[in-house]
Design a protein around this motif. Structure first.
Motif, PDB file in Angstrom:
ATOM      1  N   ARG A  16      60.395  25.988  24.664  1.00  0.00           N
ATOM      2  CA  ARG A  16      61.180  26.064  25.905  1.00  0.00           C
ATOM      3  C   ARG A  16      60.291  24.977  26.581  1.00  0.00           C
ATOM      4  O   ARG A  16      61.025  24.262  27.477  1.00  0.00           O
ATOM      5  N   MET A  17      59.232  25.390  26.677  1.00  0.00           N
ATOM      6  CA  MET A  17      58.570  24.481  27.891  1.00  0.00           C
ATOM      7  C   MET A  17      58.314  22.931  27.371  1.00  0.00           C
ATOM      8  O   MET A  17      58.636  22.262  28.532  1.00  0.00           O
ATOM      9  N   ASP A  18      58.212  22.475  26.252  1.00  0.00           N
ATOM     10  CA  ASP A  18      58.299  21.261  25.830  1.00  0.00           C
ATOM     11  C   ASP A  18      59.628  20.562  26.194  1.00  0.00           C
ATOM     12  O   ASP A  18      59.548  19.423  26.606  1.00  0.00           O
ATOM     13  N   ALA A  19      60.624  21.197  25.935  1.00  0.00           N
ATOM     14  CA  ALA A  19      61.868  20.608  26.378  1.00  0.00           C
ATOM     15  C   ALA A  19      62.294  20.582  27.953  1.00  0.00           C
ATOM     16  O   ALA A  19      62.593  19.518  28.214  1.00  0.00           O
ATOM     17  N   TYR A  20      61.892  21.527  28.584  1.00  0.00           N
ATOM     18  CA  TYR A  20      62.064  21.449  29.906  1.00  0.00           C
ATOM     19  C   TYR A  20      61.272  20.084  30.386  1.00  0.00           C
ATOM     20  O   TYR A  20      61.558  19.545  31.386  1.00  0.00           O
ATOM     21  N   THR A  21      59.901  20.189  30.174  1.00  0.00           N
ATOM     22  CA  THR A  21      58.991  19.139  30.736  1.00  0.00           C
ATOM     23  C   THR A  21      59.441  17.823  30.261  1.00  0.00           C
ATOM     24  O   THR A  21      59.332  16.930  31.136  1.00  0.00           O
ATOM     25  N   ALA A  22      60.033  17.615  28.999  1.00  0.00           N
ATOM     26  CA  ALA A  22      60.586  16.281  28.641  1.00  0.00           C
ATOM     27  C   ALA A  22      61.531  15.896  29.555  1.00  0.00           C
ATOM     28  O   ALA A  22      61.887  14.681  30.074  1.00  0.00           O
ATOM     29  N   ALA A  23      62.684  16.850  29.754  1.00  0.00           N
ATOM     30  CA  ALA A  23      63.811  16.762  30.644  1.00  0.00           C
ATOM     31  C   ALA A  23      63.404  16.363  32.003  1.00  0.00           C
ATOM     32  O   ALA A  23      64.189  15.388  32.534  1.00  0.00           O
ATOM     33  N   LEU A  24      62.440  17.181  32.701  1.00  0.00           N
ATOM     34  CA  LEU A  24      61.947  16.761  34.030  1.00  0.00           C
ATOM     35  C   LEU A  24      61.344  15.305  33.986  1.00  0.00           C
ATOM     36  O   LEU A  24      61.466  14.501  35.047  1.00  0.00           O
ATOM     37  N   ARG A  25      60.477  14.942  32.859  1.00  0.00           N
ATOM     38  CA  ARG A  25      59.778  13.674  32.908  1.00  0.00           C
ATOM     39  C   ARG A  25      61.055  12.751  32.943  1.00  0.00           C
ATOM     40  O   ARG A  25      60.808  11.698  33.467  1.00  0.00           O
ATOM     41  N   ARG A  26      62.066  12.799  32.179  1.00  0.00           N
ATOM     42  CA  ARG A  26      63.032  11.655  32.173  1.00  0.00           C
ATOM     43  C   ARG A  26      63.775  11.434  33.517  1.00  0.00           C
ATOM     44  O   ARG A  26      64.100  10.677  33.885  1.00  0.00           O
ATOM     45  N   ALA A  27      63.898  12.847  34.271  1.00  0.00           N
ATOM     46  CA  ALA A  27      64.840  12.698  35.274  1.00  0.00           C
ATOM     47  C   ALA A  27      63.954  12.330  36.577  1.00  0.00           C
ATOM     48  O   ALA A  27      64.690  11.565  37.493  1.00  0.00           O
ATOM     49  N   VAL A  28      62.769  12.846  36.713  1.00  0.00           N
ATOM     50  CA  VAL A  28      61.979  12.357  37.976  1.00  0.00           C
ATOM     51  C   VAL A  28      61.722  11.123  38.310  1.00  0.00           C
ATOM     52  O   VAL A  28      61.204  10.457  37.444  1.00  0.00           O
ATOM     53  N   LYS A  29      61.980  10.781  39.360  1.00  0.00           N
ATOM     54  CA  LYS A  29      61.689   9.320  40.057  1.00  0.00           C
ATOM     55  C   LYS A  29      60.842   9.454  41.401  1.00  0.00           C
ATOM     56  O   LYS A  29      61.009  10.711  41.860  1.00  0.00           O
ATOM     57  N   PRO A  30      60.138   8.502  41.897  1.00  0.00           N
ATOM     58  CA  PRO A  30      59.556   8.717  43.178  1.00  0.00           C
ATOM     59  C   PRO A  30      60.201   8.991  44.278  1.00  0.00           C
ATOM     60  O   PRO A  30      59.658   9.614  45.155  1.00  0.00           O
ATOM     61  N   ASP A  31      61.554   8.899  44.333  1.00  0.00           N
ATOM     62  CA  ASP A  31      62.506   9.036  45.364  1.00  0.00           C
ATOM     63  C   ASP A  31      63.078  10.802  45.041  1.00  0.00           C
ATOM     64  O   ASP A  31      63.999  10.937  46.074  1.00  0.00           O
ATOM     65  N   SER A  32      62.858  11.271  44.113  1.00  0.00           N
ATOM     66  CA  SER A  32      63.584  12.309  43.597  1.00  0.00           C
ATOM     67  C   SER A  32      63.556  13.641  44.605  1.00  0.00           C
ATOM     68  O   SER A  32      62.250  13.800  44.916  1.00  0.00           O
ATOM     69  N   VAL A  33      64.564  14.348  44.806  1.00  0.00           N
ATOM     70  CA  VAL A  33      64.252  15.723  45.487  1.00  0.00           C
ATOM     71  C   VAL A  33      64.786  16.640  44.409  1.00  0.00           C
ATOM     72  O   VAL A  33      65.914  16.526  43.950  1.00  0.00           O
ATOM     73  N   VAL A  34      63.828  17.672  44.124  1.00  0.00           N
ATOM     74  CA  VAL A  34      64.036  18.445  43.164  1.00  0.00           C
ATOM     75  C   VAL A  34      64.242  19.859  43.627  1.00  0.00           C
ATOM     76  O   VAL A  34      63.450  20.338  44.578  1.00  0.00           O
ATOM     77  N   MET A  35      65.362  20.663  43.243  1.00  0.00           N
ATOM     78  CA  MET A  35      65.390  21.937  43.476  1.00  0.00           C
ATOM     79  C   MET A  35      65.231  22.856  42.249  1.00  0.00           C
ATOM     80  O   MET A  35      65.710  22.512  41.231  1.00  0.00           O
ATOM     81  N   ASP A  36      64.335  23.788  42.225  1.00  0.00           N
ATOM     82  CA  ASP A  36      63.829  24.576  41.262  1.00  0.00           C
ATOM     83  C   ASP A  36      64.771  26.091  41.567  1.00  0.00           C
ATOM     84  O   ASP A  36      64.240  26.866  42.456  1.00  0.00           O
ATOM     85  N   LEU A  37      65.772  26.224  41.035  1.00  0.00           N
ATOM     86  CA  LEU A  37      66.672  27.438  41.266  1.00  0.00           C
ATOM     87  C   LEU A  37      66.140  28.736  40.346  1.00  0.00           C
ATOM     88  O   LEU A  37      65.994  28.687  38.998  1.00  0.00           O
ATOM     89  N   GLY A  38      65.517  29.654  41.316  1.00  0.00           N
ATOM     90  CA  GLY A  38      65.073  30.784  40.447  1.00  0.00           C
ATOM     91  C   GLY A  38      63.728  30.470  39.912  1.00  0.00           C
ATOM     92  O   GLY A  38      63.488  30.493  38.756  1.00  0.00           O
ATOM     93  N   CYS A  39      62.686  30.120  40.734  1.00  0.00           N
ATOM     94  CA  CYS A  39      61.610  29.237  40.254  1.00  0.00           C
ATOM     95  C   CYS A  39      60.589  30.162  39.833  1.00  0.00           C
ATOM     96  O   CYS A  39      59.918  29.732  38.969  1.00  0.00           O
ATOM     97  N   GLY A  40      60.634  31.572  39.689  1.00  0.00           N
ATOM     98  CA  GLY A  40      59.632  32.492  39.468  1.00  0.00           C
ATOM     99  C   GLY A  40      58.294  32.003  39.848  1.00  0.00           C
ATOM    100  O   GLY A  40      58.098  31.845  40.963  1.00  0.00           O
ATOM    101  N   PRO A  41      57.393  31.916  38.853  1.00  0.00           N
ATOM    102  CA  PRO A  41      56.157  31.608  39.364  1.00  0.00           C
ATOM    103  C   PRO A  41      55.922  30.117  39.723  1.00  0.00           C
ATOM    104  O   PRO A  41      54.968  29.653  40.063  1.00  0.00           O
TER     105      PRO A  41
END
Length: 314
Positions: A16-41
């Motif tokens: 789970r964590m490896d896949a989510y981290t890889a997806a974030l790494r691909r998507a995030v750019k310096p101007d990105s605005v990210v919403m963590d929906l149901g962020c938990g910890p």
């Protein structure tokens, strides 16, 4: 509400964590605005900051958000993360999110307000051409031979103490549960039941018919359901019975009675989930050609409020 221990188990799930981290790494750019929906910890929010997101909005209605705030401060990200201790449907963001990341699933994606929340966030809070993580979940189902799981469910409700306890058996076989299924327990080849495309879904409900032929002789105890998730193009994970065990488990929908099957016999199940108030009513109607049919529902397994009853009978 999940316990801190369970959140720890989610973090320990490397698939789970490896896949989510890889997806974030691909998507995030310096101007990105990210919403963590149901962020938990808040781990996805922290990762988004570490990967260079300009701004992160972390949304979590439960008090675990206090731990997320502590983690943000400990990692030096407090100035880039704004926390909302509310349901996402109750907030507006200062600016549209270019990425919304979430993992609100339970055993299956149709869990509490997961689908409803993602639809609302996509429509109100995501920028045009914004990124959703995950993109889609594909649901698979198979008829399974699961004597141990079935005995655990119905065993306590056998007639004993000179008492008829059949009413309890009726209730427990109208309730599905998290389970672990091994590949050798599959009586049929898996069939796709539904695809949940988060960019296109408009309803929190789902209903579809599934048909199989038995691949071998055996005793059918119910239907197993699991999902494959595509977080981004080419970034996926699966909790197929043959895959490494994941935190989600597999949904097991027991039959009212076990059914003896021979190779080639046909089984048809109409499996549906209807969002009622803040949860789901599940139905699974089964037809084993020429043998038995069952009509089962969590409507029969759990007492419902008047409002739920009215919706279920409409």
């Amino acid at each position: 509400m999940y316990s801190v221990q369970f959140y720890g188990q989610m973090l320990a799930d490397t698939s789970r964590m490896d896949a989510y981290t890889a997806a974030l790494r691909r998507a995030v750019k310096p101007d990105s605005v990210v919403m963590d929906l149901g962020c938990g910890p808040g781990v996805f929010a922290l990762l988004a900051c570490k990967l260079g997101a300009r701004r992160v909005y972390a949304v979590e209605p439960e008090n675990i958000v206090g731990l997320a705030r502590e983690a943000a401060a400990a990692n030096g990200f407090s100035d880039r993360i704004e926390f909302f201790e509310k349901l996402s449907t109750e907030i507006t963001l200062p600016e549209p999110a270019t990425i919304i990341i979430s993992d609100l699933r339970g055993v299956l994606p149709w869990f509490e307000q997961n689908v409803h929340s993602i639809i609302d966030a996509r429509e109100r809070l995501l920028a045009p051409r914004g990124v959703l993580i995950p993109q889609r979940d594909v649901l698979w189902a198979s008829v399974v031979e699961a004597p141990a799981q079935y005995k655990e469910i119905v065993g306590p409700w056998r007639s004993q103490f000179n008492l008829d306890l059949a009413a309890g058996r009726r209730l427990v076989t109208n309730t599905w549960r998290k389970s672990r299924i091994k590949p050798a327990q599959l009586l049929t080849d898996p069939v796709c039941w539904a695809t949940l495309d988060y960019h296109e879904v408009t309803s929190p409900d789902v209903s579809a018919e599934i048909s199989w032929q038995a691949a071998r002789q055996g005793t059918a105890h119910g239907v197993a359901v699991w999902f494959d998730s595509e977080l981004a193009e080419g970034i996926r994970f699966s909790n197929h019975p043959a895959a490494p065990e994941m935190i989600y488990g597999i949904g097991f929908f027991p039959f009212s009675q076990p059914v003896e099957m021979i190779e080639g016999e046909h089984v048809t199940v109409r499996l549906a989930a209807d969002f009622v108030n803040d949860g789901y009513v599940w139905r699974w109607d089964t037809q084993v050609l020429g043998k038995q049919s069952f009509k089962q529902s969590t409507f029969y397994g759990v007492p419902l409020s008047t409002t739920q009853l009215l919706k279920c009978v409409q």
